[in-house]
Design an enzyme around this catalytic site. Structure first.
Site, short mmCIF file in Angstrom:
data_model
loop_
_atom_site.label_atom_id
_atom_site.label_comp_id
_atom_site.label_asym_id
_atom_site.label_seq_id
_atom_site.Cartn_x
_atom_site.Cartn_y
_atom_site.Cartn_z
N GLU A 143 3.13 11.21 -2.94
CA GLU A 143 2.67 9.86 -3.25
C GLU A 143 3.83 8.88 -3.35
OE1 GLU A 143 -0.11 7.55 -6.58
OE2 GLU A 143 0.61 9.59 -6.94
N GLU A 240 -8.33 5.47 -9.27
CA GLU A 240 -7.26 5.57 -10.27
C GLU A 240 -6.90 4.18 -10.78
OE1 GLU A 240 -3.23 8.22 -10.76
OE2 GLU A 240 -3.26 6.76 -9.14
#
Length: 260
Positions: A143, A240
């Site tokens: 990520e 998220e």
């Protein structure tokens, strides 16, 4: 529309962790993700998944001491053995939970080692993890995170991630593309998603500014959801974000953005 997974580290936090699975299912989510499962037994979490008909979508490799500010150890030359032990632990949990992808957080760049050493450490750790996870039938993603929320984080842009992915040279390493982080770092969201579709195995969302739910900021999520359909994205989208008020009050975006 893409399949949406509730991130239980951000959503339904008004409840204890194990109670959030039921809350996510009742809200209409079919999958869940979260930062880490390691504070609970895999059997406890599996029971919640089964009881609520949920798919375990994603969690992270162990990332060091989160409470003390560590945000990953994959680029730290002095933590290689810790990293490898974390890979084994993550695989053990994933096998019980039916989890088929795990995210690697690069971490904050350590002070002291030169740039070449830090990069090579990250590359070597990714090679190790990609190989071990592939043998277990699990995909590895990494990520990119913006440097405003996590100053000094090592992996920041799509370009950098693609270069590292090429250097690792594994068919089992993909990108986790967080729309919020990439809006801050580089923009050009739709084009990047389309041109790098084969390299991306997981997408996450939050609006900007504020990292709140879609519809609270500048990102055109209605367009992006339709765009993901048009380009044939087959993965999950992890929600998220930090609810602007409460989780339940903020779930209206699912209807207004035709997400359910």
């Amino acid at each position: 529309m893409p399949r949406f997974a509730a991130n239980l580290s951000m959503l339904f936090t008004e409840q204890d962790f194990l109670a959030r699975f039921k809350a996510a299912a009742q809200a209409g989510f079919s999958g869940v993700e979260y930062l880490f499962p390691y504070d609970f037994s895999s059997a406890e979490i599996k029971q919640q998944l089964d009881d609520n008909g949920l798919t375990q979508v994603l969690f992270n490799l162990p990332a060091g001491d989160w409470a003390k500010g560590e945000r990953g150890i994959a680029c730290h030359p002095d933590r290689i053995e810790d990293f490898r032990a974390g890979v084994d632990l993550a695989i053990a949990y994933a096998k019980v939970l039916g989890n088929t992808q795990i995210n690697c957080l690069a971490g904050i760049r350590p002070q002291g080692p030169d740039c070449a050493t830090v990069r090579q450490t990250f590359v070597d750790n990714l090679k190790y993890a990609a190989h071990k996870l592939e043998a277990a039938g699990i995909r590895l993603v990494m990520e990119m995170i913006n440097t405003r929320d996590i100053p000094g984080f090592y992996l920041n842009t799509t370009k950098q991630a693609l270069e590292i992915q090429d250097q690792v040279g594994s068919d089992n390493l993909f990108l986790q593309y967080d729309i919020y982080h990439m809006q801050i770092m580089e923009g050009d969201l739709a084009r990047t998603l389309e041109t790098q579709l084969k390299r991306i195995n997981h997408v996450q969302l939050a609006d900007n500014p504020g990292r709140n739910e879609p519809g609270t900021g500048e990102i055109n999520y209605r367009f992006l959801f339709e765009h993901l359909d048009r380009i044939g994205y087959q993965g999950w989208v992890g929600c998220e974000y930090k609810p602007l008020t409460t989780t339940e009050a903020g779930l209206g975006w699912l209807k207004t953005h035709n997400a359910i």
